[in-house]
Write a protein that holds these residues in place. Structure first.
Motif, PDB file in Angstrom:
ATOM      1  N   GLU A  34       0.821  -1.225   0.000  1.00  0.00           N
ATOM      2  CA  GLU A  34       0.000   0.000   0.000  1.00  0.00           C
ATOM      3  C   GLU A  34       0.850   1.268   0.000  1.00  0.00           C
ATOM      4  O   GLU A  34       0.334   2.363   0.113  1.00  0.00           O
ATOM      5  CB  GLU A  34      -0.899   0.019   1.253  1.00  0.00           C
ATOM      6  CG  GLU A  34      -1.905  -1.107   1.299  1.00  0.00           C
ATOM      7  CD  GLU A  34      -2.587  -1.222   2.669  1.00  0.00           C
ATOM      8  OE1 GLU A  34      -2.633  -0.217   3.407  1.00  0.00           O
ATOM      9  OE2 GLU A  34      -3.038  -2.329   2.988  1.00  0.00           O
ATOM     10  N   GLY A  35       2.170   1.114  -0.073  1.00  0.00           N
ATOM     11  CA  GLY A  35       3.047   2.278   0.038  1.00  0.00           C
ATOM     12  C   GLY A  35       3.153   2.736   1.481  1.00  0.00           C
ATOM     13  O   GLY A  35       2.663   2.062   2.388  1.00  0.00           O
ATOM     14  N   GLY A  36       3.781   3.867   1.691  1.00  0.00           N
ATOM     15  CA  GLY A  36       3.915   4.355   3.067  1.00  0.00           C
ATOM     16  C   GLY A  36       4.909   5.487   3.169  1.00  0.00           C
ATOM     17  O   GLY A  36       5.191   6.183   2.182  1.00  0.00           O
ATOM     18  N   TRP A  37       5.450   5.638   4.378  1.00  0.00           N
ATOM     19  CA  TRP A  37       6.320   6.787   4.659  1.00  0.00           C
ATOM     20  C   TRP A  37       7.502   6.377   5.539  1.00  0.00           C
ATOM     21  O   TRP A  37       7.339   5.564   6.460  1.00  0.00           O
ATOM     22  CB  TRP A  37       5.568   7.876   5.437  1.00  0.00           C
ATOM     23  CG  TRP A  37       4.334   8.365   4.778  1.00  0.00           C
ATOM     24  CD1 TRP A  37       4.218   9.469   3.974  1.00  0.00           C
ATOM     25  CD2 TRP A  37       3.020   7.803   4.870  1.00  0.00           C
ATOM     26  NE1 TRP A  37       2.914   9.620   3.560  1.00  0.00           N
ATOM     27  CE2 TRP A  37       2.159   8.605   4.094  1.00  0.00           C
ATOM     28  CE3 TRP A  37       2.475   6.680   5.516  1.00  0.00           C
ATOM     29  CZ2 TRP A  37       0.797   8.336   3.954  1.00  0.00           C
ATOM     30  CZ3 TRP A  37       1.110   6.406   5.378  1.00  0.00           C
ATOM     31  CH2 TRP A  37       0.296   7.226   4.611  1.00  0.00           C
ATOM     32  N   ILE A  38       8.648   6.971   5.261  1.00  0.00           N
ATOM     33  CA  ILE A  38       9.767   6.923   6.216  1.00  0.00           C
ATOM     34  C   ILE A  38      10.142   8.380   6.493  1.00  0.00           C
ATOM     35  O   ILE A  38      10.434   9.141   5.565  1.00  0.00           O
ATOM     36  CB  ILE A  38      10.979   6.158   5.646  1.00  0.00           C
ATOM     37  CG1 ILE A  38      10.606   4.691   5.387  1.00  0.00           C
ATOM     38  CG2 ILE A  38      12.167   6.249   6.607  1.00  0.00           C
ATOM     39  CD1 ILE A  38      11.707   3.866   4.746  1.00  0.00           C
ATOM     40  N   ILE A  39      10.086   8.741   7.762  1.00  0.00           N
ATOM     41  CA  ILE A  39      10.505  10.101   8.142  1.00  0.00           C
ATOM     42  C   ILE A  39      11.764   9.946   8.974  1.00  0.00           C
ATOM     43  O   ILE A  39      11.749   9.315  10.044  1.00  0.00           O
ATOM     44  CB  ILE A  39       9.418  10.813   8.968  1.00  0.00           C
ATOM     45  CG1 ILE A  39       8.112  10.861   8.172  1.00  0.00           C
ATOM     46  CG2 ILE A  39       9.876  12.216   9.348  1.00  0.00           C
ATOM     47  CD1 ILE A  39       6.924  11.356   8.987  1.00  0.00           C
ATOM     48  N   ASN A  40      12.850  10.469   8.468  1.00  0.00           N
ATOM     49  CA  ASN A  40      14.116  10.431   9.203  1.00  0.00           C
ATOM     50  C   ASN A  40      14.302  11.772   9.910  1.00  0.00           C
ATOM     51  O   ASN A  40      14.312  12.823   9.258  1.00  0.00           O
ATOM     52  CB  ASN A  40      15.283  10.192   8.245  1.00  0.00           C
ATOM     53  CG  ASN A  40      15.200   8.827   7.588  1.00  0.00           C
ATOM     54  OD1 ASN A  40      14.833   7.839   8.223  1.00  0.00           O
ATOM     55  ND2 ASN A  40      15.536   8.758   6.302  1.00  0.00           N
ATOM     56  N   VAL A  41      14.435  11.726  11.214  1.00  0.00           N
ATOM     57  CA  VAL A  41      14.590  12.992  11.930  1.00  0.00           C
ATOM     58  C   VAL A  41      16.068  13.392  11.879  1.00  0.00           C
ATOM     59  O   VAL A  41      16.918  12.803  12.561  1.00  0.00           O
ATOM     60  CB  VAL A  41      14.054  12.903  13.374  1.00  0.00           C
ATOM     61  CG1 VAL A  41      14.173  14.276  14.053  1.00  0.00           C
ATOM     62  CG2 VAL A  41      12.598  12.445  13.370  1.00  0.00           C
TER      63      VAL A  41
ATOM     64  N   HIS B 266       7.187   7.217   0.525  1.00  0.00           N
ATOM     65  CA  HIS B 266       7.696   8.590   0.520  1.00  0.00           C
ATOM     66  C   HIS B 266       8.694   8.760   1.670  1.00  0.00           C
ATOM     67  O   HIS B 266       8.360   8.489   2.821  1.00  0.00           O
ATOM     68  CB  HIS B 266       6.529   9.575   0.672  1.00  0.00           C
ATOM     69  CG  HIS B 266       6.978  10.994   0.657  1.00  0.00           C
ATOM     70  ND1 HIS B 266       7.306  11.655  -0.497  1.00  0.00           N
ATOM     71  CD2 HIS B 266       7.193  11.869   1.671  1.00  0.00           C
ATOM     72  CE1 HIS B 266       7.697  12.889  -0.202  1.00  0.00           C
ATOM     73  NE2 HIS B 266       7.647  13.039   1.107  1.00  0.00           N
ATOM     74  N   VAL B 267       9.907   9.182   1.332  1.00  0.00           N
ATOM     75  CA  VAL B 267      10.943   9.328   2.364  1.00  0.00           C
ATOM     76  C   VAL B 267      11.238  10.817   2.554  1.00  0.00           C
ATOM     77  O   VAL B 267      11.448  11.540   1.570  1.00  0.00           O
ATOM     78  CB  VAL B 267      12.240   8.583   1.965  1.00  0.00           C
ATOM     79  CG1 VAL B 267      13.224   8.540   3.134  1.00  0.00           C
ATOM     80  CG2 VAL B 267      11.933   7.165   1.498  1.00  0.00           C
ATOM     81  N   SER B 268      11.238  11.262   3.799  1.00  0.00           N
ATOM     82  CA  SER B 268      11.570  12.678   4.017  1.00  0.00           C
ATOM     83  C   SER B 268      12.489  12.869   5.214  1.00  0.00           C
ATOM     84  O   SER B 268      12.562  12.019   6.106  1.00  0.00           O
ATOM     85  CB  SER B 268      10.296  13.522   4.178  1.00  0.00           C
ATOM     86  OG  SER B 268       9.368  12.863   4.958  1.00  0.00           O
TER      87      SER B 268
END
Ligand code: NAD
Length: 294
Positions: free
Chosen positions: A136-143, A182-184
Motif C-alpha cells: 500500500e506504500g507508506g512513509w519513512i521520516i528520518n529525523v 515517501h521518504v523525508s
C-alpha cells in the motif's frame, strides 16, 4: 485532499518523550496505530499509558536503536499486534557532548554515530521490507536537524550524523519511490525537548560516566545550546507541521523558515567554489562533459 492515516500503523523510535511522543500523539489522534519504541523503559511505559488512556492504539517496545536484533523484534511484535506497517519515524537521537575536535571524546563520537546514523540505517533496513509487504506504500521520516544542513562548530559529531541522515534520505527517496514509499528528512532547529540531557540514556558500552538524575550535570557542556533548546518551539507544533508537510509531499521538512538565509549562504559558497573550478586551467575542460548517473 489530506492523507487518510486511519488504521495505518507507525513505528516511532525514541517515542517516550520529546518529538517522538508528540508525533505519536498527533498521528494517534489522526487514527493511526502507534508502535512506541524507546531505550528508556520507565519513560516509555508511562508515555504509552498516557496515550492509551487518551484512546490511542499503542504498543510499547523497548528498543536500543543501535541493536539490529532488537529492531527485528520490534517489527515482529508490531506485525503480530497490528498487521501491516505503513510508516517508520526514525526519531531516536542524542546530542553528544559539544567539544572542539581536539578535545572530543572518541567514545562519545562513537555513541552519537551509532545512535544517530547506524540507528537510522538499521531502522530503515528492517522496516522497509515490512512496509513493502503491505503493497500500500507508506512513509519513512528520518529525523535529521537543521544541523544536517550546515556544519556546527563544537558539535561536529552531531552535525556529521545529521548531514548523513539528510544524505541517506535523499538516496532512499529515489530508491523507494517505485514502491510508493515517501521518504523525508525532518530538519528542525531548536525544539523544547530533553535533547540537551541525552546523557541520561547513554549505554554503558560508550563509557560508564553517566551522570544520573541531576539535570544540571546532564546538561554539562551543553552551555548555550541548552538555553536555545529550552527556548525552542513546542514539539506539538512541530508534529502538526510534519503532517502539513507530508500532505504536500516534502522531501525536506522545515519547521524554522528563519534559517533560510543561513542555509542559502552555504549554497552560495558551493556555487562560488564551482565558479572557481570552472576557471581553473587544470579542470575547466570538463565543464560540458555529460554527467553519468545511476
Ligand atoms: N530538540 C531539538 O532542538 C532538536 C532539533 C533538531 C533535531 N532534533 C532531533 O529530534 C530527535 C528527537 O530528539 P528530542 O529533541 O525529542 O530529544 P529527547 O531527548 O527529548 O528525546 C529523544 C528520545 O530518544 C530516546 N533514545 C535515546 N537513545 C536511544 C536509543 N539508543 N535507542 C532508542 N531510543 C533512544 C530517548 O530515551 C528519548 O525518549 C533526535 O533525533 C534529535 O537529534 C532535535
Amino acid at each position: 485532499m489530506s492523507i487518510d492515516f486511519t488504521n495505518k500503523t507507525a513505528i516511532i523510535s525514541g517515542a517516550a518523550g520529546g518529538i517522538g511522543l508528540a508525533m505519536a500523539r498527533e498521528l494517534g489522534q489522526l487514527g493511526m496505530r502507534i508502535v512506541m519504541a524507546d531505550i528508556d523503559e520507565p519513560a516509555l511505559q508511562a508515555s504509552a499509558q498516557t496515550l492509551s488512556k487518551e484512546g490511542i492504539s499503542v504498543l510499547a517496545c523497548q528498543l536500543d536503536v543501535t541493536n539490529f536484533a532488537q529492531w527485528q523484534a520490534v517489527v515482529t511484535e508490531a506485525k503480530e499486534a497490528f498487521g501491516g506497517i505503513h510508516m517508520l519515524i526514525n526519531n531516536a537521537g542524542v546530542g553528544g557532548i559539544p567539544a572542539s575536535i581536539d578535545q572530543s571524546d572518541n567514545a562519545i563520537w562513537q555513541w552519537v554515530v551509532d545512535v544517530n546514523l547506524m540507528g537510522v540505517m538499521y531502522g530503515a533496513q528492517v522496516v522497509t521490507p515490512a512496509i513493502k509487504e503491505t503493497g500500500e506504500g507508506g512513509w519513512i521520516i528520518n529525523v535529521a536537524s537543521m544541523a544536517g544542513m550546515n556544519g556546527v562548530p563544537y558539535s561536529s559529531a552531531y552535525a556529521a550524523t545529521k548531514a548523513a541522515v539528510v544524505s541517506m534520505t535523499e538516496s532512499w527517496a529515489v530508491e523507494l519511490k517505485k514502491h510508493n514509499i515517501h521518504v523525508s528528512a525532518l530538519c528542525p532547529a531548536f525544539v523544547k525537548t530533553r535533547i540537551h540531557e541525552s546523557l541520561r540514556t547513554k549505554q554503558e558500552k560508550y563509557g560508564t560516566d553517566r551522570p544520573k538524575g541531576d539535570p544540571e550535570k546532564l546538561k554539562k557542556g551543553f552551555g548555550q545550546a541548552a538555553a536555545l533548546v529550552e527556548a525552542g518551539i513546542a514539539p506539538e507544533l512541530l508534529a502538526k507541521r510534519v503532517i502539513e508537510a507530508l500532505n504536500s509531499k516534502q522531501l525536506y521538512i522545515f519547521t524554522h523558515p528563519n534559517f533560510r538565509d543561513a542555509i542559502a549562504t552555504r549554497g552560495k559558497f558551493i556555487d562560488k567554489a564551482f565558479e572557481d573550478a570552472a576557471h581553473s586551467p587544470l579542470v575547466k575542460h570538463l565543464i560540458n562533459d555529460e554527467i553519468q548517473s545511476l
